[in-house]
Scaffold this active site. Structure first.
Site, PDB file in Angstrom:
ATOM      1  N   CYS A   1       0.814  -1.233   0.000  1.00  0.00           N
ATOM      2  CA  CYS A   1       0.000   0.000   0.000  1.00  0.00           C
ATOM      3  C   CYS A   1       0.838   1.269   0.000  1.00  0.00           C
ATOM      4  CB  CYS A   1      -0.941   0.008   1.193  1.00  0.00           C
ATOM      5  SG  CYS A   1      -1.995  -1.429   1.220  1.00  0.00           S
TER       6      CYS A   1
ATOM      7  N   HIS B   1      -3.821   6.997   1.211  1.00  0.00           N
ATOM      8  CA  HIS B   1      -4.032   5.697   0.572  1.00  0.00           C
ATOM      9  C   HIS B   1      -5.462   5.262   0.886  1.00  0.00           C
ATOM     10  CE1 HIS B   1      -4.080   1.528  -0.290  1.00  0.00           C
ATOM     11  NE2 HIS B   1      -4.007   1.149   0.978  1.00  0.00           N
TER      12      HIS B   1
ATOM     13  N   ASN C   1      -9.898  -0.555  -2.744  1.00  0.00           N
ATOM     14  CA  ASN C   1      -8.492  -0.366  -2.387  1.00  0.00           C
ATOM     15  C   ASN C   1      -7.626  -0.905  -3.525  1.00  0.00           C
ATOM     16  OD1 ASN C   1      -5.900  -0.627  -1.349  1.00  0.00           O
ATOM     17  ND2 ASN C   1      -6.558  -1.455   0.630  1.00  0.00           N
TER      18      ASN C   1
HETATM   19  O1  UT7 Z   1      -4.678  -1.329   2.406  1.00  0.00           O
HETATM   20  C1  UT7 Z   1      -4.004  -2.251   3.180  1.00  0.00           C
HETATM   21  C2  UT7 Z   1      -4.257  -2.044   4.599  1.00  0.00           C
HETATM   22  N1  UT7 Z   1      -5.519  -2.632   4.960  1.00  0.00           N
HETATM   23  C3  UT7 Z   1      -6.323  -1.991   5.771  1.00  0.00           C
HETATM   24  O2  UT7 Z   1      -6.035  -0.889   6.174  1.00  0.00           O
HETATM   25  C4  UT7 Z   1      -7.577  -2.714   6.221  1.00  0.00           C
HETATM   26  C5  UT7 Z   1      -7.885  -2.372   7.654  1.00  0.00           C
HETATM   27  N2  UT7 Z   1      -9.035  -3.104   8.157  1.00  0.00           N
HETATM   28  C6  UT7 Z   1     -10.279  -2.908   7.722  1.00  0.00           C
HETATM   29  O3  UT7 Z   1     -10.507  -2.101   6.845  1.00  0.00           O
HETATM   30  C7  UT7 Z   1     -11.408  -3.648   8.399  1.00  0.00           C
HETATM   31  O4  UT7 Z   1     -10.886  -4.382   9.482  1.00  0.00           O
HETATM   32  C8  UT7 Z   1     -12.202  -4.603   7.458  1.00  0.00           C
HETATM   33  C9  UT7 Z   1     -13.014  -3.785   6.472  1.00  0.00           C
HETATM   34  C10 UT7 Z   1     -11.248  -5.508   6.710  1.00  0.00           C
HETATM   35  C11 UT7 Z   1     -13.156  -5.469   8.260  1.00  0.00           C
HETATM   36  O5  UT7 Z   1     -14.038  -4.646   8.997  1.00  0.00           O
HETATM   37  P1  UT7 Z   1     -14.219  -4.890  10.560  1.00  0.00           P
HETATM   38  O6  UT7 Z   1     -15.221  -3.915  10.994  1.00  0.00           O
HETATM   39  O7  UT7 Z   1     -12.876  -4.826  11.209  1.00  0.00           O
HETATM   40  O8  UT7 Z   1     -14.845  -6.334  10.605  1.00  0.00           O
HETATM   41  P2  UT7 Z   1     -14.272  -7.681  11.260  1.00  0.00           P
HETATM   42  O9  UT7 Z   1     -13.131  -8.211  10.477  1.00  0.00           O
HETATM   43  O10 UT7 Z   1     -14.077  -7.456  12.728  1.00  0.00           O
HETATM   44  O11 UT7 Z   1     -15.512  -8.663  11.063  1.00  0.00           O
HETATM   45  C12 UT7 Z   1     -16.755  -8.408  11.682  1.00  0.00           C
HETATM   46  C13 UT7 Z   1     -17.761  -9.427  11.195  1.00  0.00           C
HETATM   47  C14 UT7 Z   1     -17.268 -10.860  11.303  1.00  0.00           C
HETATM   48  O12 UT7 Z   1     -18.381 -11.681  11.668  1.00  0.00           O
HETATM   49  P3  UT7 Z   1     -18.632 -12.112  13.194  1.00  0.00           P
HETATM   50  O13 UT7 Z   1     -17.402 -12.892  13.580  1.00  0.00           O
HETATM   51  O14 UT7 Z   1     -18.767 -10.850  13.969  1.00  0.00           O
HETATM   52  O15 UT7 Z   1     -19.862 -12.932  13.100  1.00  0.00           O
HETATM   53  C15 UT7 Z   1     -16.848 -11.214   9.915  1.00  0.00           C
HETATM   54  O16 UT7 Z   1     -16.929 -12.581   9.632  1.00  0.00           O
HETATM   55  O17 UT7 Z   1     -18.040  -9.222   9.802  1.00  0.00           O
HETATM   56  C16 UT7 Z   1     -17.859 -10.465   9.100  1.00  0.00           C
HETATM   57  N3  UT7 Z   1     -17.398 -10.148   7.741  1.00  0.00           N
HETATM   58  C17 UT7 Z   1     -18.239  -9.924   6.723  1.00  0.00           C
HETATM   59  N4  UT7 Z   1     -19.577  -9.926   6.647  1.00  0.00           N
HETATM   60  C18 UT7 Z   1     -20.112  -9.645   5.435  1.00  0.00           C
HETATM   61  C19 UT7 Z   1     -16.135 -10.027   7.310  1.00  0.00           C
HETATM   62  N5  UT7 Z   1     -16.138  -9.720   6.003  1.00  0.00           N
HETATM   63  C20 UT7 Z   1     -17.426  -9.660   5.622  1.00  0.00           C
HETATM   64  C21 UT7 Z   1     -18.053  -9.361   4.388  1.00  0.00           C
HETATM   65  N6  UT7 Z   1     -19.396  -9.371   4.350  1.00  0.00           N
HETATM   66  N7  UT7 Z   1     -17.368  -9.076   3.271  1.00  0.00           N
END
Ligand code: UT7
Length: 348
Positions: free
Chosen positions: A114, A275, A305
């Site tokens: 990134c 970014h 992204n």
């Molecule tokens: O560019 C490179 C650097 N990368 C970043 O900066 C990414 C940084 N992180 C993020 O942007 C976020 O952490 C994400 C967008 C990747 C994820 O969002 P989050 O609010 O942190 O969600 P999470 O990973 O804590 O997941 C929450 C819930 C989980 O379900 P349970 O365990 O609470 O039942 C996941 O399984 O959301 C679920 N989940 C989804 N649900 C629907 C994860 N991905 C999805 C999805 N659709 N695509």
């Protein structure tokens, strides 16, 4: 003192628009979750066979070179940032050199995910300042769509990424009111595996305990095995919340580092180009630095992204929209896998 200035900028995104609803055909996800957690509404996917990371980089480069008022034969160095190269090796830089029929100039690939484009700009900036090169092409391009797990298993990553490319031509300027003022590069590898694609690779972590029991043919298979594919280890892996927590600390830090190094404050910024990792991260940074809406440019809604391409695509769009004019103070900032993070402060 000689500085480098952006003499031309270009971008290219594939025509194929993929909405959040389109992704529900492959995995258990929904538009509401994606928009709420990331801000993304749609992204672009490259043509499966006709477009590669290099071909998209070439399209962006053509525009940047034309806008700089030069030809591909005037380019004297290439820096190409990507994590999704056409080949494991050689890099995209030489493929671009070939495709654009450039002279036999140096071509360097930067693999900093990134923050790759900001790192690439920093490298090019040093070559300009020392007087070694006069027309450096810096490209950031990604074809993520070919390397994502589109099953529900990979949904936390696959919904985020999109394809595209951006490019700039850097040239020297003696104008004291223009150019790149400074660049700031950082890394901390202690959490390298938090956001990584493990295989194919040479680490052989999975096999270490039983290594003695393998013959040479089996050891060769360790680079890329059926088991790795079955376990989806050939796809990126990310602990999203852990990345998020570090990103919201490092982004403001590296932006303030650039401003402070040049005697500026956040209020002096015409535009911050962060970014495009997650709209919530950009909003957090905006809040932390007390920036107005018009001081931060976001387009993750349209492109997702695009890793090394996200900063030059956003910079190009902002410039095309008339949001950046000569003399404006602009900060580029990125954070991502490694972890690596970086900023560049410039007067347009
Ligand atoms: O560019 C490179 C650097 N990368 C970043 O900066 C990414 C940084 N992180 C993020 O942007 C976020 O952490 C994400 C967008 C990747 C994820 O969002 P989050 O609010 O942190 O969600 P999470 O990973 O804590 O997941 C929450 C819930 C989980 O379900 P349970 O365990 O609470 O039942 C996941 O399984 O959301 C679920 N989940 C989804 N649900 C629907 C994860 N991905 C999805 C999805 N659709 N695509």
């Amino acid at each position: 003192m000689v500085r480098s200035k952006i003499a031309g900028i270009g971008m290219y995104v594939p025509s194929n628009v993929v909405t959040n609803n389109d992704l529900t055909k492959y995995m258990d996800t929904n538009d509401e979750w994606i928009q709420e957690r990331t801000g993304i509404k749609e992204r672009r996917y490259a043509h499966r066979t006709e477009e590669t990371t290099t071909t998209m980089g070439v399209e962006a480069a053509k525009v940047a070179i034309e806008r700089a008022g030069i030809t591909p034969q005037d380019i004297d160095f290439i820096v190409f940032a990507t994590l999704s190269p056409d080949y494991y090796f050689p890099g995209c830089g030489v493929l671009l050199q070939r495709a654009m029929k450039m002279k036999q100039v140096g071509a360097l690939d930067v693999r900093n995910q990134c923050s790759g484009f900001v790192y690439a700009v920093s490298v090019a900036d040093q070559f300009i300042k020392t007087g070694m090169y006069k027309n450096i092409l810096v490209v950031g391009a990604e074809k993520h769509s070919f390397g994502l797990d589109f099953s529900t298993r990979g949904r936390n990553i696959s919904v985020i990424f999109g394809d595209g490319a951006g490019a700039v031509v850097l040239q020297p300027t003696a104008d004291e009111n223009r150019g790149i003022l400074s660049t700031h590069l950082h890394s901390d590898g202690s959490d390298a595996e938090i956001l990584a694609m493990y295989n194919p690779g040479t680490h052989a972590n999975h096999w270490k305990e039983n290594l003695a029991s393998f013959n040479d043919t089996e050891i060769a298979d360790m680079f890329m095995s059926h088991a790795m594919i079955d376990n989806a280890e050939n796809f990126p892996n990310m602990d999203g919340p852990a990345v998020f927590k570090t990103a919201v600390v490092k982004f403001p830090e590296v932006i303030m580092e650039a401003l402070t190094a040049n005697g500026y404050q956040a209020t002096d910024l015409k535009l911050l180009i962060p970014h495009q990792a997650n709209l919530r991260i950009a909003q957090f940074v905006q809040q932390k630095l007390k920036l107005r809406d018009d001081q931060v440019y976001n387009n993750i809604q349209k492109y997702g992204n695009t890793t090394a391409a996200s900063v030059p695509i956003a910079l190009c769009e902002a410039w095309e929209a008339g949001k950046i004019n000569e003399g404006d103070l602009v900060c580029l900032a990125a954070f991502g896998s490694g972890f690596t993070w970086a900023s560049a402060l410039l007067k347009w």
